[in-house]
Motif scaffolding. Structure first.
Motif, PDB file in Angstrom:
ATOM      1  N   UNK A  43     -21.878  25.408  25.946  1.00 21.28           N
ATOM      2  CA  UNK A  43     -22.990  26.367  25.678  1.00 21.28           C
ATOM      3  C   UNK A  43     -22.940  26.664  24.098  1.00 21.28           C
ATOM      4  N   UNK A  44     -21.789  26.849  23.474  1.00 19.48           N
ATOM      5  CA  UNK A  44     -21.717  27.210  22.081  1.00 19.48           C
ATOM      6  C   UNK A  44     -21.570  26.256  21.122  1.00 19.48           C
ATOM      7  N   UNK A  45     -21.182  25.040  21.287  1.00 20.75           N
ATOM      8  CA  UNK A  45     -21.059  23.978  20.495  1.00 20.75           C
ATOM      9  C   UNK A  45     -22.145  23.343  20.344  1.00 20.75           C
ATOM     10  N   UNK A  46     -22.671  22.977  19.015  1.00 18.04           N
ATOM     11  CA  UNK A  46     -23.839  21.958  18.784  1.00 18.04           C
ATOM     12  C   UNK A  46     -23.072  20.686  18.652  1.00 18.04           C
ATOM     13  N   UNK A  47     -23.459  19.736  19.376  1.00 16.99           N
ATOM     14  CA  UNK A  47     -23.016  18.299  19.132  1.00 16.99           C
ATOM     15  C   UNK A  47     -23.997  17.558  18.431  1.00 16.99           C
ATOM     16  N   UNK A  48     -23.529  16.712  17.609  1.00 16.16           N
ATOM     17  CA  UNK A  48     -24.404  16.032  16.706  1.00 16.16           C
ATOM     18  C   UNK A  48     -25.331  14.908  17.580  1.00 16.16           C
ATOM     19  N   UNK A  49     -26.541  14.514  17.067  1.00 13.87           N
ATOM     20  CA  UNK A  49     -27.211  13.616  17.945  1.00 13.87           C
ATOM     21  C   UNK A  49     -26.608  12.135  17.670  1.00 13.87           C
ATOM     22  N   UNK A  50     -27.029  11.407  18.643  1.00 12.28           N
ATOM     23  CA  UNK A  50     -26.472  10.045  18.482  1.00 12.28           C
ATOM     24  C   UNK A  50     -26.567   9.412  17.059  1.00 12.28           C
ATOM     25  N   UNK A  51     -27.916   9.284  16.875  1.00 14.52           N
ATOM     26  CA  UNK A  51     -28.302   8.849  15.283  1.00 14.52           C
ATOM     27  C   UNK A  51     -27.589   9.272  14.366  1.00 14.52           C
ATOM     28  N   UNK A  52     -27.278  10.558  14.200  1.00 12.48           N
ATOM     29  CA  UNK A  52     -26.377  11.092  13.074  1.00 12.48           C
ATOM     30  C   UNK A  52     -25.035  10.932  13.243  1.00 12.48           C
ATOM     31  N   UNK A  53     -24.582  10.432  14.383  1.00  8.75           N
ATOM     32  CA  UNK A  53     -23.184  10.181  14.626  1.00  8.75           C
ATOM     33  C   UNK A  53     -23.024   8.579  14.309  1.00  8.75           C
ATOM     34  N   UNK A  54     -23.981   7.731  14.477  1.00  4.97           N
ATOM     35  CA  UNK A  54     -23.777   6.296  14.225  1.00  4.97           C
ATOM     36  C   UNK A  54     -23.836   6.220  12.656  1.00  4.97           C
ATOM     37  N   UNK A  55     -24.833   7.029  12.098  1.00  2.77           N
ATOM     38  CA  UNK A  55     -25.050   6.781  10.438  1.00  2.77           C
ATOM     39  C   UNK A  55     -23.647   7.389   9.714  1.00  2.77           C
ATOM     40  N   UNK A  56     -23.170   8.495  10.183  1.00  7.03           N
ATOM     41  CA  UNK A  56     -21.878   9.036   9.479  1.00  7.03           C
ATOM     42  C   UNK A  56     -20.833   8.059   9.746  1.00  7.03           C
ATOM     43  N   UNK A  57     -20.641   7.465  11.112  1.00  2.92           N
ATOM     44  CA  UNK A  57     -19.718   6.742  11.473  1.00  2.92           C
ATOM     45  C   UNK A  57     -19.880   5.380  10.313  1.00  2.92           C
ATOM     46  N   UNK A  58     -20.927   4.815  10.129  1.00  4.84           N
ATOM     47  CA  UNK A  58     -21.039   3.699   9.306  1.00  4.84           C
ATOM     48  C   UNK A  58     -20.726   4.015   7.798  1.00  4.84           C
ATOM     49  N   UNK A  59     -21.035   5.001   7.294  1.00  5.53           N
ATOM     50  CA  UNK A  59     -20.774   5.625   6.056  1.00  5.53           C
ATOM     51  C   UNK A  59     -19.030   5.754   5.909  1.00  5.53           C
ATOM     52  N   UNK A  60     -18.410   6.326   7.025  1.00  2.00           N
ATOM     53  CA  UNK A  60     -16.837   6.264   6.842  1.00  2.00           C
ATOM     54  C   UNK A  60     -16.484   5.098   7.072  1.00  2.00           C
TER      55      UNK A  60
END
Length: 61
Positions: A16-33
């Motif tokens: 309830x307190x943690x905000x998880x990233x959206x799937x699209x954001x997770x994919x884009x940051x993974x590709x950048x890394x």
């Protein structure tokens, strides 16, 4: 009783307190890394090869 309360607080915090990233954001940051890691490894390989070349030239005199 304290352990049960502790586990309940962990559960509430996790869901309830943690905000998880959206799937699209997770994919884009993974590709950048991923691409940055590939670029950095190729760059460091080149720098290492350059220093090996220079050291071989210096010590072969």
């Amino acid at each position: 009783m304290k352990t049960n309360n502790f586990l309940l607080e962990i559960y509430n915090e996790f869901f309830y307190c943690i905000t998880w990233p959206k799937w699209e954001d997770l994919q884009s940051t993974t590709m950048i890394v991923f691409f940055f890691s590939i670029f950095l490894s190729i760059f460091l390989y080149g720098v290492d090869g350059f220093f090996i070349f220079v050291i071989k030239k210096l010590f072969s005199l």
